[in-house]
Design a protein around this motif. Structure first.
Motif, PDB file in Angstrom:
ATOM      1  N   MET A  83       0.265  -1.150  -0.286  1.00 27.72           N
ATOM      2  CA  MET A  83       0.242  -0.374  -0.170  1.00 27.72           C
ATOM      3  C   MET A  83       0.862   1.207   0.000  1.00 27.72           C
ATOM      4  SD  MET A  83      -3.309  -0.396  -0.073  1.00 27.72           S
ATOM      5  CE  MET A  83      -4.029   0.560   0.493  1.00 27.72           C
ATOM      6  N   SER A  84       1.799   1.192   0.183  1.00 35.86           N
ATOM      7  CA  SER A  84       3.161   2.705   0.473  1.00 35.86           C
ATOM      8  C   SER A  84       3.219   3.086  -0.903  1.00 35.86           C
ATOM      9  CB  SER A  84       4.574   2.211   1.111  1.00 35.86           C
ATOM     10  OG  SER A  84       4.294   2.179   1.740  1.00 35.86           O
ATOM     11  N   LEU A  85       3.165   2.706  -1.904  1.00 33.45           N
ATOM     12  CA  LEU A  85       3.326   2.698  -3.930  1.00 33.45           C
ATOM     13  C   LEU A  85       2.125   3.937  -3.084  1.00 33.45           C
ATOM     14  CD1 LEU A  85       3.531   3.349  -6.182  1.00 33.45           C
ATOM     15  CD2 LEU A  85       1.955   1.696  -6.983  1.00 33.45           C
ATOM     16  N   ARG A  86       0.570   3.338  -3.212  1.00 29.02           N
ATOM     17  CA  ARG A  86      -0.228   4.568  -3.117  1.00 29.02           C
ATOM     18  C   ARG A  86      -0.208   5.988  -1.886  1.00 29.02           C
ATOM     19  NH1 ARG A  86      -6.700   2.743  -1.968  1.00 29.02           N
ATOM     20  NH2 ARG A  86      -5.743   1.862  -4.230  1.00 29.02           N
ATOM     21  N   PHE A  87       0.291   6.245  -1.290  1.00 30.87           N
ATOM     22  CA  PHE A  87       0.959   7.122  -0.363  1.00 30.87           C
ATOM     23  C   PHE A  87       1.599   7.763  -1.446  1.00 30.87           C
ATOM     24  CE2 PHE A  87      -1.189   4.092   3.012  1.00 30.87           C
ATOM     25  CZ  PHE A  87      -2.609   4.881   3.139  1.00 30.87           C
ATOM     26  N   ALA A  88       2.616   6.986  -1.983  1.00 27.94           N
ATOM     27  CA  ALA A  88       3.958   7.988  -2.502  1.00 27.94           C
ATOM     28  C   ALA A  88       3.463   8.823  -3.724  1.00 27.94           C
ATOM     29  CB  ALA A  88       5.093   7.276  -3.077  1.00 27.94           C
ATOM     30  N   LEU A  89       1.976   8.614  -4.490  1.00 29.03           N
ATOM     31  CA  LEU A  89       1.667   8.735  -4.998  1.00 29.03           C
ATOM     32  C   LEU A  89       0.174   9.829  -4.401  1.00 29.03           C
ATOM     33  CD1 LEU A  89       0.208   5.698  -7.190  1.00 29.03           C
ATOM     34  CD2 LEU A  89       1.945   7.419  -8.083  1.00 29.03           C
ATOM     35  N   LEU A  90      -0.602   9.489  -3.253  1.00 27.12           N
ATOM     36  CA  LEU A  90      -1.220  10.804  -3.067  1.00 27.12           C
ATOM     37  C   LEU A  90       0.198  12.128  -2.456  1.00 27.12           C
ATOM     38  CD1 LEU A  90      -3.389   8.960  -0.755  1.00 27.12           C
ATOM     39  CD2 LEU A  90      -3.953  10.074  -2.544  1.00 27.12           C
ATOM     40  N   ALA A  91       1.338  11.997  -2.294  1.00 28.40           N
ATOM     41  CA  ALA A  91       2.015  12.490  -1.385  1.00 28.40           C
ATOM     42  C   ALA A  91       2.575  13.620  -2.711  1.00 28.40           C
ATOM     43  CB  ALA A  91       3.881  11.705  -1.165  1.00 28.40           C
ATOM     44  N   MET A  92       2.744  13.040  -3.887  1.00 30.99           N
ATOM     45  CA  MET A  92       3.198  13.965  -5.477  1.00 30.99           C
ATOM     46  C   MET A  92       1.800  14.788  -5.523  1.00 30.99           C
ATOM     47  SD  MET A  92       5.673  11.712  -7.802  1.00 30.99           S
ATOM     48  CE  MET A  92       5.200  13.051  -8.919  1.00 30.99           C
ATOM     49  N   LEU A  93       0.408  14.267  -5.231  1.00 29.19           N
ATOM     50  CA  LEU A  93      -0.038  14.448  -5.744  1.00 29.19           C
ATOM     51  C   LEU A  93      -0.957  15.535  -4.933  1.00 29.19           C
ATOM     52  CD1 LEU A  93      -2.544  11.605  -7.235  1.00 29.19           C
ATOM     53  CD2 LEU A  93      -1.335  13.891  -8.455  1.00 29.19           C
ATOM     54  N   THR A  94      -0.158  16.108  -3.846  1.00 31.98           N
ATOM     55  CA  THR A  94      -0.147  17.450  -2.707  1.00 31.98           C
ATOM     56  C   THR A  94       0.219  18.130  -3.338  1.00 31.98           C
ATOM     57  OG1 THR A  94       1.177  16.383  -1.445  1.00 31.98           O
ATOM     58  CG2 THR A  94      -0.763  15.673  -0.786  1.00 31.98           C
ATOM     59  N   SER A  95       1.325  18.429  -4.071  1.00 37.06           N
ATOM     60  CA  SER A  95       1.602  19.440  -4.778  1.00 37.06           C
ATOM     61  C   SER A  95       0.912  19.808  -6.015  1.00 37.06           C
ATOM     62  CB  SER A  95       3.228  18.592  -4.871  1.00 37.06           C
ATOM     63  OG  SER A  95       3.021  18.433  -6.555  1.00 37.06           O
ATOM     64  N   GLN A  96      -0.017  18.851  -6.469  1.00 35.04           N
ATOM     65  CA  GLN A  96      -0.378  19.909  -7.205  1.00 35.04           C
ATOM     66  C   GLN A  96      -1.403  18.950  -8.055  1.00 35.04           C
ATOM     67  OE1 GLN A  96       2.030  21.713 -10.547  1.00 35.04           O
ATOM     68  NE2 GLN A  96       2.373  20.260 -11.031  1.00 35.04           N
ATOM     69  N   PRO A  97      -2.197  19.133  -9.182  1.00 32.60           N
ATOM     70  CA  PRO A  97      -2.966  18.267 -10.094  1.00 32.60           C
ATOM     71  C   PRO A  97      -1.512  17.985 -11.099  1.00 32.60           C
ATOM     72  CG  PRO A  97      -4.906  19.555 -10.049  1.00 32.60           C
ATOM     73  CD  PRO A  97      -2.606  20.070  -8.982  1.00 32.60           C
ATOM     74  N   MET A  98      -2.219  16.191 -11.858  1.00 34.63           N
ATOM     75  CA  MET A  98      -1.247  16.174 -12.407  1.00 34.63           C
ATOM     76  C   MET A  98      -1.724  14.941 -13.450  1.00 34.63           C
ATOM     77  SD  MET A  98       2.670  15.356 -10.392  1.00 34.63           S
ATOM     78  CE  MET A  98       3.532  16.206  -9.455  1.00 34.63           C
ATOM     79  N   THR A  99      -1.463  14.398 -14.285  1.00 38.47           N
ATOM     80  CA  THR A  99      -0.894  13.438 -15.399  1.00 38.47           C
ATOM     81  C   THR A  99      -0.789  12.234 -14.938  1.00 38.47           C
ATOM     82  OG1 THR A  99       0.440  13.913 -17.120  1.00 38.47           O
ATOM     83  CG2 THR A  99      -2.072  15.269 -17.185  1.00 38.47           C
ATOM     84  N   GLY A 100      -1.452  11.173 -15.643  1.00 40.57           N
ATOM     85  CA  GLY A 100      -1.061  10.184 -15.597  1.00 40.57           C
ATOM     86  C   GLY A 100       1.078   9.577 -15.278  1.00 40.57           C
ATOM     87  N   TYR A 101       1.030  10.481 -16.998  1.00 37.44           N
ATOM     88  CA  TYR A 101       2.368  10.314 -17.007  1.00 37.44           C
ATOM     89  C   TYR A 101       3.620  11.743 -16.473  1.00 37.44           C
ATOM     90  CZ  TYR A 101       6.751  12.004 -20.473  1.00 37.44           C
ATOM     91  OH  TYR A 101       7.792  12.299 -20.531  1.00 37.44           O
ATOM     92  N   ASP A 102       2.804  12.861 -16.374  1.00 41.44           N
ATOM     93  CA  ASP A 102       3.515  13.595 -15.127  1.00 41.44           C
ATOM     94  C   ASP A 102       3.632  13.196 -14.025  1.00 41.44           C
ATOM     95  OD1 ASP A 102       3.431  15.861 -17.234  1.00 41.44           O
ATOM     96  OD2 ASP A 102       1.726  17.250 -16.258  1.00 41.44           O
ATOM     97  N   VAL A 103       3.140  12.265 -13.578  1.00 41.79           N
ATOM     98  CA  VAL A 103       3.177  11.684 -12.002  1.00 41.79           C
ATOM     99  C   VAL A 103       4.714  10.490 -12.554  1.00 41.79           C
ATOM    100  CG1 VAL A 103       2.731   9.947 -10.429  1.00 41.79           C
ATOM    101  CG2 VAL A 103       0.736  11.927 -11.492  1.00 41.79           C
ATOM    102  N   TYR A 104       4.257   9.488 -13.516  1.00 41.09           N
ATOM    103  CA  TYR A 104       5.448   8.699 -13.609  1.00 41.09           C
ATOM    104  C   TYR A 104       6.441   9.512 -13.512  1.00 41.09           C
ATOM    105  CZ  TYR A 104       8.524   5.991 -16.191  1.00 41.09           C
ATOM    106  OH  TYR A 104       9.569   5.136 -17.105  1.00 41.09           O
TER     107      TYR A 104
END
Length: 200
Positions: A1-22
């Motif tokens: 489940m830590s991947l989920r929280f790593a992704l949430l951490a990134m999205l707390t900075s701003q909205p992103m596309t899947g490509y931007d997230v990657y």
């Protein structure tokens, strides 16, 4: 489940596309939690289904579209709850220490190379993490820069220092790994003899 929280951490900075997230994952939280795109995209879809993020179709290029993800109120609440939980530890699964425990079965030169490779790898990671700390402290890390834009300036030090502290911990652990491998090299020489030929 830590991947989920790593992704949430990134999205707390701003909205992103899947490509931007990657793309940004590898230069931010990817330093502390590795995940390939084959794991990131499916997890984003699951997080959307679970209501933690909201996807919106946006124009991309001349005629294309992409889905841009934004963290929801429930996503922020889940992220905060995770951060406030006590840490959970897992039992060891350490293939390197397992291998080291049975080096009497290896050729002496293979044992030496094992430890040299371990030293080279961790020295490289130390350099990477030192570079990351530099970009955090001078605010040139792009993900951090976007995060700071949305925060009051009197919060910037807190945001930066916690992240620097995490990377310092990685550096300290890597230095311990280098020291362990250096002792391993000396151990092989002591037990096998520095000039002991490989058996044929």
């Amino acid at each position: 489940m830590s991947l989920r929280f790593a992704l949430l951490a990134m999205l707390t900075s701003q909205p992103m596309t899947g490509y931007d997230v990657y793309k940004n994952f590898e230069t931010s939280v990817g330093y502390v939690w590795h995940a390939p795109d084959s794991q990131i995209y499916p997890e984003l879809r699951r997080m959307e289904q679970d209501g933690l993020i909201r996807g919106e179709t946006v124009p991309w290029g001349r005629k294309g579209t992409k889905k841009r993800y934004e963290i929801t109120v429930d996503g922020v609440a889940a992220f905060r709850a995770w951060l406030n939980e006590p840490p959970q530890y897992t039992r060891e699964r350490d293939p390197l220490r397992l291998r080291a425990a049975y080096l009497e079965w290896a050729e002496p030169d293979a044992g030496r190379q094992f430890f040299r490779d371990h030293i080279d790898y961790h020295c490289g990671r130390i350099r990477d993490w030192e570079d990351m700390i530099r970009t955090l402290r001078d605010h040139t890390n792009p993900t951090l820069a976007r995060r700071l834009e949305g925060q009051p300036e009197d919060e910037w030090q807190r945001i930066v220092e916690y992240k620097v502290f995490a990377y310092e911990g990685l550096i300290e652990r890597a230095r311990a790994e280098v020291g362990w491998a250096e002792r391993g090299l000396a151990l092989v020489d002591r037990l096998e003899g520095a000039e002991r030929p490989a058996s044929g």
